[in-house]
Design a protein around this motif. Structure first.
Motif, PDB file in Angstrom:
ATOM      1  N   MET A  48       0.860  -1.175   0.000  1.00  0.00           N
ATOM      2  CA  MET A  48       0.000   0.000   0.000  1.00  0.00           C
ATOM      3  C   MET A  48       0.904   1.235   0.000  1.00  0.00           C
ATOM      4  O   MET A  48       1.797   1.356   0.822  1.00  0.00           O
ATOM      5  N   THR A  49       0.630   2.152  -0.895  1.00  0.00           N
ATOM      6  CA  THR A  49       1.456   3.357  -1.021  1.00  0.00           C
ATOM      7  C   THR A  49       0.929   4.464  -0.117  1.00  0.00           C
ATOM      8  O   THR A  49      -0.139   4.353   0.490  1.00  0.00           O
ATOM      9  N   GLY A  50       1.696   5.531  -0.061  1.00  0.00           N
ATOM     10  CA  GLY A  50       1.272   6.694   0.712  1.00  0.00           C
ATOM     11  C   GLY A  50      -0.018   7.297   0.189  1.00  0.00           C
ATOM     12  O   GLY A  50      -0.827   7.830   0.959  1.00  0.00           O
ATOM     13  N   TRP A  51      -0.228   7.216  -1.124  1.00  0.00           N
ATOM     14  CA  TRP A  51      -1.465   7.748  -1.700  1.00  0.00           C
ATOM     15  C   TRP A  51      -2.681   6.942  -1.256  1.00  0.00           C
ATOM     16  O   TRP A  51      -3.749   7.496  -1.036  1.00  0.00           O
ATOM     17  N   HIS A  52      -2.506   5.629  -1.136  1.00  0.00           N
ATOM     18  CA  HIS A  52      -3.608   4.794  -0.636  1.00  0.00           C
ATOM     19  C   HIS A  52      -3.975   5.184   0.793  1.00  0.00           C
ATOM     20  O   HIS A  52      -5.152   5.339   1.128  1.00  0.00           O
ATOM     21  N   ILE A  53      -2.946   5.337   1.617  1.00  0.00           N
ATOM     22  CA  ILE A  53      -3.184   5.695   3.015  1.00  0.00           C
ATOM     23  C   ILE A  53      -3.829   7.074   3.108  1.00  0.00           C
ATOM     24  O   ILE A  53      -4.789   7.276   3.860  1.00  0.00           O
ATOM     25  N   ALA A  54      -3.312   8.029   2.326  1.00  0.00           N
ATOM     26  CA  ALA A  54      -3.883   9.379   2.331  1.00  0.00           C
ATOM     27  C   ALA A  54      -5.344   9.346   1.898  1.00  0.00           C
ATOM     28  O   ALA A  54      -6.190  10.032   2.488  1.00  0.00           O
ATOM     29  N   HIS A  55      -5.651   8.546   0.883  1.00  0.00           N
ATOM     30  CA  HIS A  55      -7.031   8.451   0.394  1.00  0.00           C
ATOM     31  C   HIS A  55      -7.948   7.871   1.468  1.00  0.00           C
ATOM     32  O   HIS A  55      -9.049   8.391   1.707  1.00  0.00           O
ATOM     33  N   ILE A  56      -7.496   6.828   2.132  1.00  0.00           N
ATOM     34  CA  ILE A  56      -8.312   6.208   3.184  1.00  0.00           C
ATOM     35  C   ILE A  56      -8.517   7.167   4.350  1.00  0.00           C
ATOM     36  O   ILE A  56      -9.624   7.277   4.896  1.00  0.00           O
ATOM     37  N   VAL A  57      -7.464   7.890   4.733  1.00  0.00           N
ATOM     38  CA  VAL A  57      -7.572   8.840   5.851  1.00  0.00           C
ATOM     39  C   VAL A  57      -8.542   9.957   5.517  1.00  0.00           C
ATOM     40  O   VAL A  57      -9.448  10.281   6.301  1.00  0.00           O
ATOM     41  N   VAL A  58      -8.384  10.559   4.344  1.00  0.00           N
ATOM     42  CA  VAL A  58      -9.255  11.680   3.964  1.00  0.00           C
ATOM     43  C   VAL A  58     -10.694  11.200   3.791  1.00  0.00           C
ATOM     44  O   VAL A  58     -11.637  11.877   4.211  1.00  0.00           O
ATOM     45  N   LEU A  59     -10.862  10.031   3.217  1.00  0.00           N
ATOM     46  CA  LEU A  59     -12.204   9.473   3.039  1.00  0.00           C
ATOM     47  C   LEU A  59     -12.857   9.193   4.389  1.00  0.00           C
ATOM     48  O   LEU A  59     -14.046   9.469   4.582  1.00  0.00           O
ATOM     49  N   SER A  60     -12.077   8.681   5.339  1.00  0.00           N
ATOM     50  CA  SER A  60     -12.607   8.412   6.677  1.00  0.00           C
ATOM     51  C   SER A  60     -12.988   9.695   7.404  1.00  0.00           C
ATOM     52  O   SER A  60     -14.023   9.756   8.076  1.00  0.00           O
ATOM     53  N   LEU A  61     -12.149  10.711   7.292  1.00  0.00           N
ATOM     54  CA  LEU A  61     -12.464  11.997   7.914  1.00  0.00           C
ATOM     55  C   LEU A  61     -13.741  12.591   7.322  1.00  0.00           C
ATOM     56  O   LEU A  61     -14.592  13.118   8.039  1.00  0.00           O
ATOM     57  N   TRP A  62     -13.886  12.500   6.010  1.00  0.00           N
ATOM     58  CA  TRP A  62     -15.080  13.036   5.357  1.00  0.00           C
ATOM     59  C   TRP A  62     -16.331  12.258   5.797  1.00  0.00           C
ATOM     60  O   TRP A  62     -17.362  12.855   6.106  1.00  0.00           O
ATOM     61  N   ALA A  63     -16.208  10.933   5.863  1.00  0.00           N
ATOM     62  CA  ALA A  63     -17.352  10.114   6.287  1.00  0.00           C
ATOM     63  C   ALA A  63     -17.732  10.420   7.736  1.00  0.00           C
ATOM     64  O   ALA A  63     -18.920  10.479   8.078  1.00  0.00           O
ATOM     65  N   GLY A  64     -16.746  10.623   8.597  1.00  0.00           N
ATOM     66  CA  GLY A  64     -17.024  10.991   9.985  1.00  0.00           C
ATOM     67  C   GLY A  64     -17.718  12.326  10.093  1.00  0.00           C
ATOM     68  O   GLY A  64     -18.633  12.501  10.911  1.00  0.00           O
ATOM     69  N   LEU A  65     -17.300  13.275   9.265  1.00  0.00           N
ATOM     70  CA  LEU A  65     -17.947  14.584   9.264  1.00  0.00           C
ATOM     71  C   LEU A  65     -19.394  14.481   8.793  1.00  0.00           C
ATOM     72  O   LEU A  65     -20.289  15.097   9.379  1.00  0.00           O
ATOM     73  N   VAL A  66     -19.636  13.685   7.771  1.00  0.00           N
ATOM     74  CA  VAL A  66     -21.001  13.488   7.276  1.00  0.00           C
ATOM     75  C   VAL A  66     -21.866  12.847   8.359  1.00  0.00           C
ATOM     76  O   VAL A  66     -23.029  13.241   8.559  1.00  0.00           O
ATOM     77  N   ALA A  67     -21.310  11.895   9.093  1.00  0.00           N
ATOM     78  CA  ALA A  67     -22.058  11.259  10.183  1.00  0.00           C
ATOM     79  C   ALA A  67     -22.379  12.276  11.280  1.00  0.00           C
ATOM     80  O   ALA A  67     -23.502  12.311  11.803  1.00  0.00           O
TER      81      ALA A  67
END
Length: 72
Positions: free
Chosen positions: A1-20
């Motif tokens: 897993m590259t840094g871009w994968h990790i960054a994508h998962i982190v940003v996606l998780s933060l966005w999903a948490g904000l939506v919740a």
């Protein structure tokens, strides 16, 4: 897993948490009508300050990952 994968998962998780969290705010605003106006205003500022940059981060990291998967 590259840094871009990790960054994508982190940003996606933060966005999903904000939506919740915004969903919970909307439910509270429906039950307490005296808070509806202030909740709507707070929601607006959350959208501008947090949600738009996070969503742009999701799109940016997703685009980078998509370009990396394209054959040369």
């Amino acid at each position: 897993m590259t840094g871009w994968h990790i960054a994508h998962i982190v940003v996606l998780s933060l966005w999903a948490g904000l939506v919740a969290a915004e969903s919970v705010m909307e439910l509270v605003a429906r039950r307490a009508s005296d808070l509806a106006v202030s909740m709507a205003r707070f929601h607006y500022y959350l959208d501008i300050v947090l949600e738009v940059p996070l969503l742009l981060g999701v799109v940016l990291t997703g685009t980078v990952l998509l370009v990396q998967t394209q054959p040369d």
